[in-house]
Scaffold this active site. Structure first.
Site, PDB file in Angstrom:
ATOM      1  N   GLY A 300       0.828  -1.216   0.000  1.00 48.54           N
ATOM      2  CA  GLY A 300       0.000   0.000   0.000  1.00 48.54           C
ATOM      3  C   GLY A 300       0.858   1.261   0.000  1.00 48.54           C
ATOM      4  O   GLY A 300       0.529   2.249  -0.665  1.00 48.54           O
ATOM      5  N   ASP A 301       1.969   1.216   0.725  1.00 53.34           N
ATOM      6  CA  ASP A 301       2.879   2.372   0.764  1.00 53.34           C
ATOM      7  C   ASP A 301       3.485   2.598  -0.618  1.00 53.34           C
ATOM      8  O   ASP A 301       3.644   3.739  -1.064  1.00 53.34           O
ATOM      9  CB  ASP A 301       4.030   2.148   1.756  1.00 53.34           C
ATOM     10  CG  ASP A 301       3.539   1.755   3.140  1.00 53.34           C
ATOM     11  OD1 ASP A 301       2.386   2.071   3.470  1.00 53.34           O
ATOM     12  OD2 ASP A 301       4.318   1.111   3.881  1.00 53.34           O
ATOM     13  N   ALA A 302       3.846   1.497  -1.286  1.00 53.46           N
ATOM     14  CA  ALA A 302       4.433   1.594  -2.628  1.00 53.46           C
ATOM     15  C   ALA A 302       3.401   2.159  -3.597  1.00 53.46           C
ATOM     16  O   ALA A 302       3.710   3.036  -4.415  1.00 53.46           O
ATOM     17  CB  ALA A 302       4.904   0.217  -3.099  1.00 53.46           C
TER      18      ALA A 302
END
Ligand code: 26A
Length: 346
Positions: A300-302
Site C-alpha cells: 500500500g505504501d508503494a
C-alpha cells in the site's frame, strides 16, 4: 544540505526500523495478534522484537510514509522528495537516514535525545503481515520542529503533501499546519488512513484532518472500519469510497478523490464534485504470479508512492493510479517495503 529550490513532495510520519521475520500461529497467539493487522505495542508486546530476532529477522527500513517517500523518489527526478519525522540518537536512526540518502530522499529528522529510534515488529504468515510498533522517538515529533524557519521554508516550497495516517497518534498540529498551508495556497494534500485502528480509536483526530485532504487513501479493511465507526451502515466499498469523496472539504477549488486499494481486487476510485455528484471508477491491478511474490508488506505504501510520483509530475488521475499499481507490483517482489535495485523504469 537542503536543496535551495526545495522539494516538490513533502512526506511526514513515523520513521521506523522494521524487524521482520516469518512467524506462525503460536507466535501470533503469544502476543494476541491478528494475522493481518497493525497495532501500537503495549507492555505485553515488548518481548516480540527479541522473539523475531531469534527467528532470524531481517532489519529493513520502514515507517509507512517513509516507504512512500522512497517509492515516490524512485519514480521521480533527483531531489524531488523531502521526508520529516523523529528518530533517536542511535545506530537504527543512522540506518534510516542512510537508506533515505541512498534512495535520494532528503530527510529533516527531529533527533530526540532521550528515546531510541522507533521499531516495528513484522510477523509474516503466508501472504499476511501483522505489525506491532513501538514508536519511541517517533512519538516525540513536535510542531516546533516543523515551524523552525529553515524547515518551514521547505514546507512553503513544497507543492504536494503526503501524510501517513499513523502520524495521527503522534502530532495532529503538524498535520493541520501542512493542511492549512495546502488549502491556503491551493496545493495538494494527501492522507492515508493507514490502519483500521486509526479509523476506530483515533476517529476524532482523523476527522479533524480529513477536510484538508484532496486525496484520501485506504484499503478495504480501513474503509470498512471507517464506515462502522461513523455508522454509515454499509460495507460496500464503492459506497464508502463515494461517501469519503463527498465529506466536507476545506479547499473547494479541487474535488476530493478517495482511493481504496483491495489487494489483488480492483482499486476503487471515487471523484467528488462541489455539486455533490460523484464518479466511481475501477482499476484492475497488475497481475503477478504467486511464485513471484516475496511479501506484501508495504504494498500500500508503494502504491501511494507511485501515485504521488504521478501527481507530482502532473500526470492524469488514471496514469497516476497505474504508476501506483506498477510500483506496488515491484515492491511485493522484494523483501519488505523495498524497491528493485538496479532501478527499473516505468
Ligand atoms: C503508529 N504506527 C502503528 C505506525 C506503523 C507504521 N508506520 C508508522 N506508524 N505501523 C506499521 N508501520 C509501517 O507500515 C509499513 C508497511 O506498510 C511499518 O514500518 C512497515 O514498513
Amino acid at each position: 544540505m537542503a536543496a535551495p529550490q526545495g522539494y516538490p513532495l513533502l512526506c511526514l510520519e513515523n520513521p521506523l526500523l522494521d524487524i521482520q521475520a516469518r512467524g506462525d500461529d503460536t507466535l501470533l497467539e503469544k502476543y494476541g495478534l491478528k494475522p493481518n493487522d497493525a497495532i501500537l505495542a503495549e507492555d505485553k508486546h515488548m518481548g516480540i522484537y527479541e522473539d523475531l530476532l531469534a527467528r532470524d529477522a531481517k532489519l529493513i527500513p520502514g515507517g509507512a510514509a517513509q516507504n512512500t517517500a522512497r517509492g515516490a523518489q524512485y519514480m521521480l527526478p533527483e531531489q524531488s522528495v523531502l521526508y520529516i519525522g523523529c528518530i533517536g540518537k542511535d545506530k537504527y536512526g543512522e540506518v534510516l537516514k542512510k537508506t533515505c540518502e541512498e534512495a535520494g530522499v532528503h530527510t529533516e529528522y527531529r533527533v530526540d535525545e532521550a528515546q531510541p529510534t522507533g521499531k516495528c515488529g513484522v510477523v509474516i504468515t503466508g501472504h499476511h503481515r501483522s505489525m506491532c510498533t513501538h514508536l519511541a522517538a517517533a512519538n516525540e515529533y513536535k510542531i516546533e520542529h516543523l515551524k523552525q524557519p529553515e524547515i518551514w521554508s521547505l514546507v512553503e516550497k513544497a507543492q504536494v503533501y503526503y501524510v501517513g495516517g499513523y502520524h495521527l497518534t503522534v502530532c495532529v498540529p503538524a498535520i493541520i499546519a501542512l493542511g492549512e498551508e495546502a488549502a491556503a495556497k491551493n496545493k495538494t494534500f494527501m492522507l492515508s488512513i493507514s490502519a483500521p485502528f486509526i479509523a476506530q480509536f483515533f476517529k476524532d483526530q482523523l476527522d479533524s484532518v480529513l477536510p484538508y485532504t484532496d486525496y484520501t487513501f485506504c484499503n478495504e479493511t480501513e474503509a470498512i472500519a471507517y464506515s462502522e465507526g461513523h455508522q454509515w451502515g454499509t460495507e460496500d466499498i464503492a459506497e464508502i469510497a463515494k461517501k469519503l469523496a463527498l465529506l466536507p472539504k476545506k479547499n473547494t477549488q479541487r474535488p476530493r478523490v478517495a482511493i481504496v486499494t483491495q489487494g489483488t481486487l480492483p482499486t476503487i476510485v471515487a471523484v467528488g464534485s462541489a455539486t455533490g455528484t460523484v464518479d466511481v471508477k475501477e482499476f484492475k491491478v497488475r497481475e503477478i504470479s504467486k511464485d513471484a511474490i516475496n511479501d506484501t508488506n508495504g504494498a500500500g505504501d508503494a502504491f501511494a508512492g507511485g501515485f504521488c510520483a504521478g501527481i507530482v509530475s502532473g500526470k492524469s488521475l488514471d496514469d497516476s493510479i497505474d504508476m501506483g499499481q506498477w510500483l506496488a507490483s515491484k515492491s511485493i517482489q522484494e523483501l519488505g517495503p523495498s524497491y528493485p535495485f538496479p532501478k527499473q523504469t516505468y
